[in-house]
Write an enzyme that holds these catalytic residues in place. Structure first.
Site, PDB file in Angstrom:
ATOM      1  N   LYS A 114       0.813  -1.210   0.000  1.00 12.49           N
ATOM      2  CA  LYS A 114       0.000   0.000   0.000  1.00 12.49           C
ATOM      3  C   LYS A 114       0.851   1.266   0.000  1.00 12.49           C
ATOM      4  O   LYS A 114       2.050   1.253   0.240  1.00 12.49           O
ATOM      5  CB  LYS A 114      -0.970  -0.020   1.187  1.00 12.49           C
ATOM      6  CG  LYS A 114      -2.161  -0.950   0.947  1.00 12.49           C
ATOM      7  CD  LYS A 114      -3.268  -0.706   1.944  1.00 12.49           C
ATOM      8  CE  LYS A 114      -4.550  -1.417   1.492  1.00 12.49           C
ATOM      9  NZ  LYS A 114      -5.647  -1.226   2.462  1.00 12.49           N
ATOM     10  N   ARG A 126      -4.536  -9.733   4.570  1.00 16.13           N
ATOM     11  CA  ARG A 126      -4.926  -9.708   3.160  1.00 16.13           C
ATOM     12  C   ARG A 126      -3.684  -9.345   2.346  1.00 16.13           C
ATOM     13  O   ARG A 126      -3.147  -8.242   2.470  1.00 16.13           O
ATOM     14  CB  ARG A 126      -6.048  -8.694   2.951  1.00 16.13           C
ATOM     15  CG  ARG A 126      -6.583  -8.623   1.533  1.00 16.13           C
ATOM     16  CD  ARG A 126      -7.738  -7.631   1.458  1.00 16.13           C
ATOM     17  NE  ARG A 126      -8.275  -7.546   0.105  1.00 16.13           N
ATOM     18  CZ  ARG A 126      -7.825  -6.736  -0.848  1.00 16.13           C
ATOM     19  NH1 ARG A 126      -6.800  -5.907  -0.582  1.00 16.13           N
ATOM     20  NH2 ARG A 126      -8.377  -6.731  -2.044  1.00 16.13           N
TER      21      ARG A 126
END
Length: 286
Positions: free
Chosen positions: A221, A255
């Protein structure tokens, strides 16, 4: 005990959720699993590498071309049914904020609805309750789906995360979602700048202390990229470092894109914590 689909997970058992994007424009793999064949191969490899959950998404999180509910369902429903047929014991999650898509994928065999946009469609929790499937309750800072944060501020970011995620979790249970199938997610990067996401990571024990299992979606991210000044394809080491810290602080579900590498990190943290025995024990014993 966390219960999802046919699986039960001990509170100390780290669980990997493998990302399978059914989109042509995902930020990380640029559509590598948009077609069925590579997507099914990705599922097979992820399961072999140690993923217990497969998270299927039909719309990328960031801005881009509009994707209708009908198109999102077209990308995901048939694929969910085929994964269910080929992998009867794997937990199937679908990353969606729309109740119409949630209903269609539950009919096809999904076990978990991953609502990354913080309950923007209240009907999604109602679908989870009606089908008896799990629900991920995420903090998105009030952001609308597929928008980026702009000058967002919080008096106390973790206080807001707890207020929102616990509130969503309690509402879900009140609607009839099984309590043991509800997770909370701090929503790294969603409605947050990098400093917010770093603080949320440091303060994960506050989420763990609520008693709800905590899911973290860290993989490659922007907060990792900005922390290290690295582009998307050079964020794996930062992601794995953040994963190790999150595991030590008590998060349970991860995740991820890189399943095999994450499995090793989580197993090593569990061994250090004393929750897992070494795979082999030879040193100093001969």
């Amino acid at each position: 005990m966390l219960r999802l689909g046919r699986r039960e997970f001990d509170p100390r058992e780290p669980v990997i959720m493998a990302i399978v994007n059914r989109t042509p424009d995902s930020f990380y793999d640029r559509g590598a699993t948009f077609r069925d064949e590579p997507a099914l191969a990705r599922v097979e490899q992820a399961v072999a590498d140690g993923a217990a959950i497969i998270d299927i998404g039909g719309v990328k999180a960031g801005p881009g071309e509009e994707v209708s509910a009908e198109e999102e369902a077209r990308r995901t429903v048939g694929f969910v049914a085929e994964v269910r047929r080929r992998f009867p014991d794997v937990v199937i999650s679908v990353d969606t904020w729309r109740h119409e898509v949630g209903e269609a994928v539950c009919e096809a065999g999904a076990d978990l609805l991953n609502d990354a946009w913080g309950g923007v469609d209240p009907g999604l929790a109602e679908v989870a309750a009606r089908y008896g499937v799990g629900l991920v309750c995420t903090h998105a800072g009030g952001a609308r789906p597929r928008t980026r944060p702009h000058r967002v501020t919080y008096d106390d970011v973790m206080a807001d995360i707890l207020r929102v995620t616990v509130g969503l979790a309690e509402r879900a249970v009140a609607l009839g979602v099984p309590r043991e199938s509800v997770l909370i997610d701090p929503g790294h990067d969603f409605g947050k700048n990098t400093r917010h996401s770093l603080e949320a990571t440091r303060r994960l024990p506050e989420m763990v202390g609520t008693g709800w299992p905590v899911l973290v979606s860290l993989s490659n991210k922007d907060f990792v990229g900005e922390s290290l000044d690295r582009p998307v394809k050079e964020r794996v080491l930062g992601t794995l470092a953040t994963t190790a810290v999150s595991a030590w602080l008590g998060a349970q579900v991860y995740r991820v894109h890189e399943v095999a590498e994450t499995r090793q990190v989580l197993d090593m943290v569990a061994a250090i914590a004393g929750h897992r025995q070494p795979a082999v024990a030879r040193r100093g014993l001969a």
